[in-house]
Each structure stands twice: as structure tokens, then as C-alpha cells.
Design a protein around this motif. Structure first.
Motif, PDB file in Angstrom:
ATOM      1  N   PHE A  57      72.574   3.388 -75.225  1.00  0.00           N
ATOM      2  CA  PHE A  57      71.752   3.427 -74.023  1.00  0.00           C
ATOM      3  C   PHE A  57      72.362   4.415 -73.038  1.00  0.00           C
ATOM      4  O   PHE A  57      73.579   4.536 -72.923  1.00  0.00           O
ATOM      5  CB  PHE A  57      71.659   2.043 -73.379  1.00  0.00           C
ATOM      6  N   THR A  58      71.491   5.138 -72.315  1.00  0.00           N
ATOM      7  CA  THR A  58      71.958   6.130 -71.357  1.00  0.00           C
ATOM      8  C   THR A  58      71.328   5.906 -69.997  1.00  0.00           C
ATOM      9  O   THR A  58      70.249   5.307 -69.875  1.00  0.00           O
ATOM     10  CB  THR A  58      71.643   7.558 -71.826  1.00  0.00           C
ATOM     11  N   TYR A  59      72.005   6.419 -68.988  1.00  0.00           N
ATOM     12  CA  TYR A  59      71.498   6.392 -67.615  1.00  0.00           C
ATOM     13  C   TYR A  59      71.897   7.691 -66.949  1.00  0.00           C
ATOM     14  O   TYR A  59      73.014   8.178 -67.141  1.00  0.00           O
ATOM     15  CB  TYR A  59      72.085   5.204 -66.849  1.00  0.00           C
ATOM     16  N   TYR A  60      70.973   8.249 -66.155  1.00  0.00           N
ATOM     17  CA  TYR A  60      71.236   9.498 -65.431  1.00  0.00           C
ATOM     18  C   TYR A  60      70.857   9.336 -63.971  1.00  0.00           C
ATOM     19  O   TYR A  60      69.855   8.682 -63.642  1.00  0.00           O
ATOM     20  CB  TYR A  60      70.401  10.644 -66.015  1.00  0.00           C
ATOM     21  N   ARG A  61      71.629   9.973 -63.107  1.00  0.00           N
ATOM     22  CA  ARG A  61      71.198  10.012 -61.718  1.00  0.00           C
ATOM     23  C   ARG A  61      69.992  10.918 -61.637  1.00  0.00           C
ATOM     24  O   ARG A  61      69.816  11.848 -62.434  1.00  0.00           O
ATOM     25  CB  ARG A  61      72.318  10.446 -60.795  1.00  0.00           C
ATOM     26  N   ASP A  62      69.133  10.675 -60.647  1.00  0.00           N
ATOM     27  CA  ASP A  62      67.857  11.380 -60.573  1.00  0.00           C
ATOM     28  C   ASP A  62      68.021  12.890 -60.549  1.00  0.00           C
ATOM     29  O   ASP A  62      67.229  13.616 -61.164  1.00  0.00           O
ATOM     30  CB  ASP A  62      67.072  10.920 -59.339  1.00  0.00           C
ATOM     31  N   SER A  63      69.018  13.388 -59.838  1.00  0.00           N
ATOM     32  CA  SER A  63      69.145  14.832 -59.637  1.00  0.00           C
ATOM     33  C   SER A  63      69.499  15.596 -60.911  1.00  0.00           C
ATOM     34  O   SER A  63      69.391  16.819 -60.940  1.00  0.00           O
ATOM     35  CB  SER A  63      70.175  15.130 -58.555  1.00  0.00           C
ATOM     36  N   VAL A  64      69.907  14.900 -61.956  1.00  0.00           N
ATOM     37  CA  VAL A  64      70.286  15.599 -63.195  1.00  0.00           C
ATOM     38  C   VAL A  64      69.347  15.289 -64.351  1.00  0.00           C
ATOM     39  O   VAL A  64      69.483  15.877 -65.432  1.00  0.00           O
ATOM     40  CB  VAL A  64      71.738  15.283 -63.611  1.00  0.00           C
ATOM     41  N   LYS A  65      68.408  14.388 -64.133  1.00  0.00           N
ATOM     42  CA  LYS A  65      67.469  14.042 -65.207  1.00  0.00           C
ATOM     43  C   LYS A  65      66.716  15.285 -65.678  1.00  0.00           C
ATOM     44  O   LYS A  65      66.236  16.068 -64.886  1.00  0.00           O
ATOM     45  CB  LYS A  65      66.483  12.985 -64.723  1.00  0.00           C
ATOM     46  N   GLY A  66      66.621  15.449 -66.982  1.00  0.00           N
ATOM     47  CA  GLY A  66      65.950  16.598 -67.560  1.00  0.00           C
ATOM     48  C   GLY A  66      66.839  17.819 -67.699  1.00  0.00           C
ATOM     49  O   GLY A  66      66.460  18.784 -68.364  1.00  0.00           O
ATOM     50  N   ARG A  67      68.021  17.792 -67.073  1.00  0.00           N
ATOM     51  CA  ARG A  67      68.945  18.933 -67.169  1.00  0.00           C
ATOM     52  C   ARG A  67      70.231  18.567 -67.903  1.00  0.00           C
ATOM     53  O   ARG A  67      70.800  19.393 -68.590  1.00  0.00           O
ATOM     54  CB  ARG A  67      69.305  19.450 -65.770  1.00  0.00           C
ATOM     55  N   PHE A  68      70.697  17.345 -67.714  1.00  0.00           N
ATOM     56  CA  PHE A  68      71.957  16.899 -68.324  1.00  0.00           C
ATOM     57  C   PHE A  68      71.667  15.929 -69.459  1.00  0.00           C
ATOM     58  O   PHE A  68      70.729  15.137 -69.398  1.00  0.00           O
ATOM     59  CB  PHE A  68      72.831  16.177 -67.290  1.00  0.00           C
ATOM     60  N   THR A  69      72.505  15.980 -70.478  1.00  0.00           N
ATOM     61  CA  THR A  69      72.403  15.047 -71.591  1.00  0.00           C
ATOM     62  C   THR A  69      73.789  14.544 -71.944  1.00  0.00           C
ATOM     63  O   THR A  69      74.697  15.343 -72.194  1.00  0.00           O
ATOM     64  CB  THR A  69      71.783  15.717 -72.829  1.00  0.00           C
ATOM     65  N   VAL A  70      73.935  13.233 -71.969  1.00  0.00           N
ATOM     66  CA  VAL A  70      75.198  12.627 -72.394  1.00  0.00           C
ATOM     67  C   VAL A  70      75.023  12.137 -73.832  1.00  0.00           C
ATOM     68  O   VAL A  70      73.992  11.572 -74.187  1.00  0.00           O
ATOM     69  CB  VAL A  70      75.624  11.465 -71.457  1.00  0.00           C
ATOM     70  N   SER A  71      76.027  12.399 -74.644  1.00  0.00           N
ATOM     71  CA  SER A  71      75.956  11.989 -76.043  1.00  0.00           C
ATOM     72  C   SER A  71      77.357  11.679 -76.539  1.00  0.00           C
ATOM     73  O   SER A  71      78.344  12.053 -75.909  1.00  0.00           O
ATOM     74  CB  SER A  71      75.322  13.084 -76.899  1.00  0.00           C
TER      75      SER A  71
END
Length: 127
Positions: A57-71
Motif C-alpha cells: 500500500f502507498t500514500y503520497y502527499r497531494d503536491s507529489v501525486k502523479g509525479r513521484f512513485t515509491v516502490s
């Protein structure tokens, strides 16, 4: 004592990409949720992206959604943060954190209170 090591920080131009890596030499990260945080000069440390241990499961702060990917690559015991379309607002020291007990990835990213932390890697984005 789990020691985390971040790498991949650099100075880049707006719009460029970077990939940060987080490892723990001598340890297996598979059992830990991992959180990426950043801290800009004069600002508080903020959660950027978090990933759970086994279920991904992943979570992103709004300002990086669509630009950052954690894997995570458990075979290499490494967690990555792929950062695309970087902007000057992304400048800061990026820290990797680990915790083997979290209630949710959103909770992990909400405050910098994980069990273990790395020393950080500098990301500088110029306009």
C-alpha cells in the motif's frame, strides 16, 4: 540498530527527474514500512510518500501525486522514490524512515515519528 542509507540526491533543473534509493546494509527491509520525508530550510519535515511492508500500500502527499512513485524491490532490499517533473518547491533534504509497526501508510506519512531514520540526501531543483 537499523541504519538506513539514502542515495541519489543531486542538483537538477526544473522538469528533470531523480531516483532516490534507501537501503539498510546488513538488514532486510522487507518487514518494515518505509517512509520518504523531506525538509526544506526553515521548514518542518514533511511526509512525501510511504509504502507498507508486504502488501505494498502507498500514500503520497497531494503536491507529489502523479509525479513521484515509491516502490520497493525486496530482492534487493531497497526502496526507491522516483521523482519526475521536479520543481524548485521539491528542494530539500530527503530522508528515508522505517517502522515495523504502523496503523496505516497515511498515518506514517502524517508525522516524522518512525522508529529509524537515515541521514538524508540533498535534492536541489533550480528553475
Amino acid at each position: 540498530q537499523l541504519e538506513l542509507v539514502e542515495s541519489g540526491g543531486d542538483s537538477v533543473q526544473s522538469g528533470e527527474s531523480l531516483t532516490l534509493s534507501c537501503t539498510a546494509p546488513g538488514f532486510i527491509l522487507d518487514y518494515y514500512a518505509i517512509g520518504w520525508f523531506r525538509q526544506a530550510p526553515g521548514k518542518e519535515r514533511e511526509g512525501v510518500a510511504c509504502i507498507s511492508s508486504h502488501d505494498g500500500f502507498t500514500y503520497y502527499r497531494d503536491s507529489v501525486k502523479g509525479r513521484f512513485t515509491v516502490s520497493r524491490d525486496d530482492a534487493k532490499h531497497t526502496v526507491y522514490l522516483q521523482m519526475n517533473n521536479l520543481s524548485p518547491e521539491d528542494t530539500g533534504v530527503y530522508f528515508c524512515s522505517a517502522d515495523n509497526y504502523i496503523t496505516s501508510v497515511q498515518d506514517m506519512c502524517s508525522l516524522p515519528r518512525a522508529q529509524f531514520w537515515g541521514q538524508g540526501t540533498q535534492v536541489t531543483v533550480s528553475s
